[in-house]
Design an enzyme around this catalytic site. Structure first.
Site, PDB file in Angstrom:
ATOM      1  N   HIS A   1       0.845  -0.984  -0.080  1.00  0.00           N
ATOM      2  CA  HIS A   1       0.358   0.095   0.396  1.00  0.00           C
ATOM      3  C   HIS A   1       0.717   1.482  -0.320  1.00  0.00           C
ATOM      4  O   HIS A   1       0.283   2.112  -0.712  1.00  0.00           O
ATOM      5  CB  HIS A   1      -1.161  -0.494   0.813  1.00  0.00           C
ATOM      6  CG  HIS A   1      -2.197  -1.194   0.790  1.00  0.00           C
ATOM      7  ND1 HIS A   1      -1.984  -2.014   1.241  1.00  0.00           N
ATOM      8  CD2 HIS A   1      -2.985  -1.801  -0.192  1.00  0.00           C
ATOM      9  CE1 HIS A   1      -2.866  -3.261   0.957  1.00  0.00           C
ATOM     10  NE2 HIS A   1      -3.931  -2.623   0.187  1.00  0.00           N
TER      11      HIS A   1
ATOM     12  N   ASP B   1      -6.240   0.208  -7.980  1.00  0.00           N
ATOM     13  CA  ASP B   1      -6.462  -0.272  -6.432  1.00  0.00           C
ATOM     14  C   ASP B   1      -7.046  -1.752  -6.926  1.00  0.00           C
ATOM     15  O   ASP B   1      -7.953  -2.178  -6.191  1.00  0.00           O
ATOM     16  CB  ASP B   1      -6.396  -0.561  -4.932  1.00  0.00           C
ATOM     17  CG  ASP B   1      -5.372  -1.109  -4.135  1.00  0.00           C
ATOM     18  OD1 ASP B   1      -4.981  -2.169  -4.581  1.00  0.00           O
ATOM     19  OD2 ASP B   1      -5.807  -1.330  -3.116  1.00  0.00           O
TER      20      ASP B   1
ATOM     21  N   ASP C   1     -19.112  -0.006 -10.063  1.00  0.00           N
ATOM     22  CA  ASP C   1     -18.759   0.028 -11.100  1.00  0.00           C
ATOM     23  C   ASP C   1     -17.343   1.102 -11.515  1.00  0.00           C
ATOM     24  O   ASP C   1     -17.893   2.016 -11.761  1.00  0.00           O
ATOM     25  CB  ASP C   1     -18.932  -0.735 -12.099  1.00  0.00           C
ATOM     26  CG  ASP C   1     -17.751  -1.215 -13.867  1.00  0.00           C
ATOM     27  OD1 ASP C   1     -16.761  -1.925 -13.118  1.00  0.00           O
ATOM     28  OD2 ASP C   1     -17.624  -0.271 -14.131  1.00  0.00           O
ATOM     29  N   GLY C   2     -16.163   0.949 -11.135  1.00  0.00           N
ATOM     30  CA  GLY C   2     -14.840   2.325 -11.159  1.00  0.00           C
ATOM     31  C   GLY C   2     -15.487   2.506 -13.039  1.00  0.00           C
ATOM     32  O   GLY C   2     -15.198   4.137 -13.004  1.00  0.00           O
TER      33      GLY C   2
HETATM   34  N1  SAM Z   1      -4.025  -5.663  -4.088  1.00  0.00           N
HETATM   35  C1  SAM Z   1      -4.532  -5.922  -5.225  1.00  0.00           C
HETATM   36  C2  SAM Z   1      -4.452  -6.933  -5.729  1.00  0.00           C
HETATM   37  O1  SAM Z   1      -3.509  -8.282  -5.111  1.00  0.00           O
HETATM   38  O2  SAM Z   1      -4.916  -7.334  -6.679  1.00  0.00           O
HETATM   39  C3  SAM Z   1      -6.215  -5.299  -5.134  1.00  0.00           C
HETATM   40  C4  SAM Z   1      -6.588  -5.163  -3.664  1.00  0.00           C
HETATM   41  S1  SAM Z   1      -8.526  -5.147  -3.575  1.00  0.00           S
HETATM   42  C5  SAM Z   1      -9.517  -5.689  -2.701  1.00  0.00           C
HETATM   43  C6  SAM Z   1      -9.624  -4.911  -5.097  1.00  0.00           C
HETATM   44  C7  SAM Z   1     -10.277  -4.363  -4.740  1.00  0.00           C
HETATM   45  O3  SAM Z   1     -10.960  -4.353  -6.130  1.00  0.00           O
HETATM   46  C8  SAM Z   1     -11.908  -5.161  -4.506  1.00  0.00           C
HETATM   47  O4  SAM Z   1     -12.631  -5.111  -3.255  1.00  0.00           O
HETATM   48  C9  SAM Z   1     -12.804  -5.184  -5.594  1.00  0.00           C
HETATM   49  O5  SAM Z   1     -14.299  -5.672  -5.165  1.00  0.00           O
HETATM   50  C10 SAM Z   1     -12.336  -4.382  -6.355  1.00  0.00           C
HETATM   51  N2  SAM Z   1     -12.879  -4.022  -7.758  1.00  0.00           N
HETATM   52  C11 SAM Z   1     -12.524  -5.136  -9.180  1.00  0.00           C
HETATM   53  N3  SAM Z   1     -13.249  -4.953  -9.378  1.00  0.00           N
HETATM   54  C12 SAM Z   1     -13.863  -3.189  -9.438  1.00  0.00           C
HETATM   55  C13 SAM Z   1     -14.236  -2.550 -10.889  1.00  0.00           C
HETATM   56  N4  SAM Z   1     -14.373  -2.924 -11.705  1.00  0.00           N
HETATM   57  N5  SAM Z   1     -15.072  -1.316  -9.701  1.00  0.00           N
HETATM   58  C14 SAM Z   1     -14.485  -0.987  -8.957  1.00  0.00           C
HETATM   59  N6  SAM Z   1     -13.687  -2.001  -7.879  1.00  0.00           N
HETATM   60  C15 SAM Z   1     -13.300  -3.560  -8.531  1.00  0.00           C
END
Ligand code: SAM
Length: 309
Positions: free
Chosen positions: A70, A164, A146-147
């Site tokens: 992080h 992230d 969704d981002g």
């Molecule tokens: N450290 C990380 C890794 O190892 O890949 C990333 C950690 S973080 C927990 C990843 C987050 O991305 C999750 O909480 C997941 O729900 C979110 N996520 C996945 N797809 C996404 C999207 N399309 N829009 C927003 N968030 C998303």
């Protein structure tokens, strides 16, 4: 040597790094396990890494070394920007990315957009050590969406955008947030001189995916810089890519980075300082060669990159 050192009975977690190599870890206890609308979620306590979040069979972070991941994700881009006030995080479910952003005294507003409400609920309950109160900071606004859809909808501008997200897995929720079309949307939502950073998978077992993400960012941003750091939880050196409309992160001296850290960041960092900043961007020759490989093309919506490549 007693048998306990040779073989251990109990629960084991196998993470497939590629179809051809696995990492096996002993689990002390399972705190939560379930399936959301988007992914499989587990919070476990490993014997060696402590508590960890696992999504779709991939360790996202563990208490043992989450600070390495992080701090490396957040601070290089935040320190390179002259004065980031408004920050957007896409993903970052654990709340640890928000935690690191909120340590910057100059930050006025953080918007965090994660697709999965259930992941946030689970980490708040079972892994509060990750967010350390970040979800309650009045500067943070949490949006469940969704981002990409969020960015397509809003007209706001951000000084720094931090991606992230989960790895670009085929069939997963995030692979369309690693494409040329998506980075163009990010670029258009940055204020003058703004910067973005994305986690960019393994520079060991997904080197071509990492290089593809770099090529994709570099085809959209005037300045693109790749870096990596060893993360024990991921069993690999882990890659990141910065895209900048202004300053180049590699132009900062260690002294300047250290000066900015002491002026801007609350509390003591555990990993990142001026010398680490320089070390992060120092990539070995074989990685640089792949980054420069002309056969690796940017990822697009119609031809995305998936991990492992
Ligand atoms: N450290 C990380 C890794 O190892 O890949 C990333 C950690 S973080 C927990 C990843 C987050 O991305 C999750 O909480 C997941 O729900 C979110 N996520 C996945 N797809 C996404 C999207 N399309 N829009 C927003 N968030 C998303």
């Amino acid at each position: 040597m007693g048998m306990e050192y040779v073989s251990k009975e109990g629960t084991w977690f196998i993470e497939f790094n590629t179809p051809f190599s696995w990492h096996v870890r002993a689990i002390r206890r399972v705190l939560y396990s379930g399936v959301t609308k988007y992914q499989r979620v587990a919070v476990v306590e490993f014997e060696d890494l402590g508590k960890a979040l696992i999504l779709d069979g991939k360790v996202q972070s563990s208490l043992y070394d989450e600070f390495i991941y992080h701090e490396s994700l957040v601070h290089p881009v935040m320190i390179t920007h002259p004065n980031p006030k408004k920050v957007l995080i896409l993903g970052g479910g654990e709340g640890a990315t928000a935690r690191e952003v909120l340590r910057h005294r100059g930050v006025r507003e953080v918007v965090m957009v994660d697709i999965d409400e259930e992941v946030i609920r689970v980490v708040k309950e079972y892994l509060p050590e990750m967010s350390q109160g970040a979800f309650d900071d009045p500067r943070l606004r949490l949006v469940i969406d969704d981002g990409r859809k969020f960015l397509e909808r809003v007209n706001d501008k951000y000084d720094v955008v931090i991606l992230d997200l989960t790895d670009p897995l085929e069939g997963g929720p995030s692979y369309l947030l690693y494409t040329l079309e998506f980075y163009r949307i990010v670029r258009d939502r940055l204020s003058d001189g703004g910067l973005m950073v994305t986690q960019a998978t393994s520079t060991y077992y997904a080197l071509r995916t990492f290089a593809t993400i770099y090529k994709t960012v570099a085809s959209v941003f005037p300045v693109a810089k790749a870096y990596h750091v060893y993360v024990p939880s991921f069993d690999s050196t882990w890659g990141f890519v910065i895209g900048s409309l202004g300053p180049d992160p590699t132009s900062l001296t260690p002294d300047e980075v250290n000066r900015r850290i002491s002026e801007r960041i609350n509390g003591e960092l555990r990993f990142y300082d001026g010398y680490m900043h320089r070390a992060l961007f120092t990539l070995p020759k074989h990685v640089v060669r792949v980054l420069e490989d002309p056969s690796i093309r940017p990822a697009t919506d119609s031809n995305p990159t998936f991990m492992p490549a």
